[in-house]
Write a protein that holds these residues in place. Structure first.
Motif, PDB file in Angstrom:
ATOM      1  N   SER A  50      45.724  80.563  73.485  1.00 36.82           N
ATOM      2  CA  SER A  50      45.780  81.991  73.195  1.00 36.82           C
ATOM      3  C   SER A  50      44.455  82.664  73.502  1.00 36.82           C
ATOM      4  O   SER A  50      43.447  81.988  73.702  1.00 36.82           O
ATOM      5  N   ARG A  64      50.117  82.603  71.972  1.00 37.68           N
ATOM      6  CA  ARG A  64      51.331  81.866  72.331  1.00 37.68           C
ATOM      7  C   ARG A  64      51.941  81.329  71.058  1.00 37.68           C
ATOM      8  O   ARG A  64      51.350  80.458  70.400  1.00 37.68           O
ATOM      9  N   LEU A  74      54.989  85.805  73.102  1.00 40.41           N
ATOM     10  CA  LEU A  74      53.633  86.268  72.799  1.00 40.41           C
ATOM     11  C   LEU A  74      53.629  87.093  71.518  1.00 40.41           C
ATOM     12  O   LEU A  74      54.523  87.915  71.283  1.00 40.41           O
ATOM     13  N   ALA A 107      57.475  83.268  77.487  1.00 42.80           N
ATOM     14  CA  ALA A 107      56.109  83.698  77.804  1.00 42.80           C
ATOM     15  C   ALA A 107      55.137  82.715  77.170  1.00 42.80           C
ATOM     16  O   ALA A 107      55.227  82.439  75.976  1.00 42.80           O
ATOM     17  N   PRO A 110      48.972  82.922  77.455  1.00 48.51           N
ATOM     18  CA  PRO A 110      48.444  84.240  77.825  1.00 48.51           C
ATOM     19  C   PRO A 110      46.931  84.233  77.972  1.00 48.51           C
ATOM     20  O   PRO A 110      46.218  83.512  77.271  1.00 48.51           O
ATOM     21  N   ARG A 111      46.456  85.045  78.880  1.00 53.83           N
ATOM     22  CA  ARG A 111      45.054  85.448  78.899  1.00 53.83           C
ATOM     23  C   ARG A 111      45.030  86.953  78.672  1.00 53.83           C
ATOM     24  O   ARG A 111      45.949  87.653  79.122  1.00 53.83           O
ATOM     25  N   LEU A 112      44.002  87.409  78.021  1.00 53.40           N
ATOM     26  CA  LEU A 112      43.866  88.821  77.645  1.00 53.40           C
ATOM     27  C   LEU A 112      42.491  89.248  78.118  1.00 53.40           C
ATOM     28  O   LEU A 112      41.482  88.694  77.660  1.00 53.40           O
ATOM     29  N   ILE A 121      47.257  91.567  80.058  1.00 54.52           N
ATOM     30  CA  ILE A 121      47.761  90.265  79.629  1.00 54.52           C
ATOM     31  C   ILE A 121      48.376  89.615  80.851  1.00 54.52           C
ATOM     32  O   ILE A 121      49.154  90.239  81.591  1.00 54.52           O
ATOM     33  N   TRP A 123      50.351  85.932  81.865  1.00 57.58           N
ATOM     34  CA  TRP A 123      50.932  84.767  81.197  1.00 57.58           C
ATOM     35  C   TRP A 123      51.900  84.067  82.136  1.00 57.58           C
ATOM     36  O   TRP A 123      52.177  84.556  83.243  1.00 57.58           O
ATOM     37  N   THR A 125      55.562  83.244  83.009  1.00 55.19           N
ATOM     38  CA  THR A 125      56.846  83.889  82.739  1.00 55.19           C
ATOM     39  C   THR A 125      57.934  83.268  83.589  1.00 55.19           C
ATOM     40  O   THR A 125      57.647  82.563  84.558  1.00 55.19           O
TER      41      THR A 125
END
Lengths: 339, 339
Positions: A50, A64, A74, A107, A110-112, A121, A123, A125
């Motif tokens: 996450s 995640r 997410l 999903a 993720p990177r933010l 974001i 991710w 998918t």
């Protein structure tokens, strides 16, 4: 020799613990790990892999969350200190650019990342196969999905936190439709987040055994006086499954498709119970960092055993010096990566 | 009901044979097949999976030539009648946009497509893994490579012969690093051939057994009054290997990510000795067509058993009527294909 420094903003409330006495490596764990334990939410069995960012003087994150169906989605989380988190109970709701519902079928990872005034974001998918999903938000209330940047199969999408030559820069690992027993990191550009190109090969899986099976981008690269500092994951195969460790490299500031230094040693490998045991044991999977431009401190968030979130620390001086001291280029990483 | 017609230029010297008496299917083979036999060139053991276009009143082609090392490269060929070919002895030499040498490490399954006043070659190239290579030429003397449009792993790149909404349109099949026992056709757009996006899922592998393993784009789609006519390949798996047949579908004229009609039957499957026997037996692999807007005649060039080139014929009326009569949509082919 010029001093090694972070080229980032101050973050004086960065989570932090000093290095334990007697610890000789450049990265050390938070003593209260894991910071996120199992069953953190009513319908979520595990949070891991996450990403977090500073937001309005505190912290916000995209997590995640493995639901009780086993399907990951997410979730949004908040924290005052970057260590203790609380979450929205409902998964993040995505809309398309016309405002219509546009939920991913699943999903994960993720990177933010903040680029200019927008939070992105990215991710993994379902796009008729595993691929990268992409969404943007300014307020963490409305999340607008953009077109998927690439065709399947692709995982480990990582944005750079600023444009280079007025282009968005994205790391990814082309994959296959299964558990992908191979994989290198590529780098791509976009003028507008609508169309992507200038694909280049960035780094090959290592000759060193800890990363001999595949590698993938981890946290968003961090700008330093020595180049872009990249924490990534490297995977080896054993008779009893994959082992995921954390590696580090430094990319050229102006042309990040060129690797300047690559650390031949892992910088963190599964040793603690929350890294060795879990839904997928033996996984350390970095997805985000926080960093303080004033002190050079870096806090690394990593998924542990697909079951927990761990926190680790280093400083820009320690890690960059260590990478340079243990530098070993693999394959044609130093090249631009065009064929 | 309006008459079914090709929306293409006249080509009065198109290679042609009338349909044999008693043949009830919509596609028939040239009686003198294969038109390209083994060992066509000093250093080339086999030519197959190759593409041709009309050029200056005659024909020109880009051919997959398997060298005696086993590594495939692209070769240029010329023909007055589209049937008898002679070749350059040296493989096609590619340069980058600055004019420097830029040879692929290998090159196979080329498509050759004219869009506006430019000829484009798209093929499978080594980009640290199998991916699509792209080059352009106006004179078939200088071949300039552009950036690879996509990340690995990808094969079966097929351009549309004209822009739609001022965008280049490209079909491809995302693949894995091996023989890819799966695969659907996707469609992508580019404003400039530099950056690509708007990726959509076009067609899924079939529920019909002849195409139950994977499908991939074949010849460049042909514009007709009923939509874009696409000849593609469909693959089934047997205990003794893959079998490649030819299929056909019709895509929406304005939005070709929508399938209007899909033929549930193969339209050509390996039966003749040159299709069943060879380096890879049981392969029919269409890569190009010629078509005459005046008569509606279509000549299909296909690779046979990875060893030969075969020629087959149909007319727009026969094939479109047959597709519509045997129409069966699979999965969500009728949708735009976004997730």
């Amino acid at each position: 020799m010029t001093e090694i420094k972070l080229l980032v903003e101050e973050l004086n409330n960065i989570p932090w613990q000093d290095k334990p006495e007697g610890w000789e490596r450049p990265v050390w764990r938070y003593t209260q790990n894991p910071i996120i334990d199992r069953n953190p939410l009513k319908n979520v069995a595990r949070i891991f892999n996450s990403a977090v960012v500073p937001y309005q003087g505190e912290f916000i994150g995209v997590f995640r969350g493995e639901t009780l169906t086993g399907i990951p989605y997410l979730y949004l989380g908040y924290s005052k200190d970057g260590i203790n988190w609380h979450y929205e109970e409902e998964k993040i709701h995505f809309v398309d650019q016309e405002g219509n519902d546009f939920m991913p079928k699943y999903a994960y990872d993720p990177r933010l990342i903040k680029v200019e005034d927008m939070y992105y974001i990215i991710w993994c998918t379902d796009f008729y196969g595993a691929a990268l999903g992409l969404a943007k938000t300014t307020d963490f209330k409305t999340f607008v999905r953009l077109d998927n940047p690439f065709l399947p199969f692709n995982r480990n999408g990582v944005f750079f936190p600023k444009k280079i030559n007025n282009r968005f820069i994205l790391l990814s690992r082309p994959s296959d439709s299964g558990h992908t027993p191979f994989g290198d990191i590529f780098i791509s550009e976009s003028p507008d987040l609508e169309f992507w190109g200038k694909h280049r090969h960035l780094m090959t899986k290592g000759t060193n055994w800890w990363e001999s099976l595949k590698i993938g981008g981890g946290a968003a690269p961090i700008e330093t006086t020595e180049g872009w500092l990249l924490f990534y994951h490297g995977v080896t195969g054993t008779c009893n499954g994959y082992v995921y460790s954390m590696g580090a490299a430094i990319l050229d500031n102006e042309n990040p498709s060129i690797v300047k230094y690559r650390c031949q040693n892992f910088i963190l490998t599964p040793e603690e119970w929350y890294e060795e045991r879990g839904f997928v044991g033996n996984v350390i999977f970095p997805c985000a960092t926080l960093q303080d431009g004033a002190t050079g401190r870096i806090a690394i968030y990593y998924g542990a055993a697909d079951s927990y979130v761990g926190l680790a620390f280093t400083t820009v001086k320690e890690i960059v010096s260590y990478i340079k001291a243990n530098h070993s280029i693999v394959g044609d990483d130093e090249e631009i990566g065009i064929r």
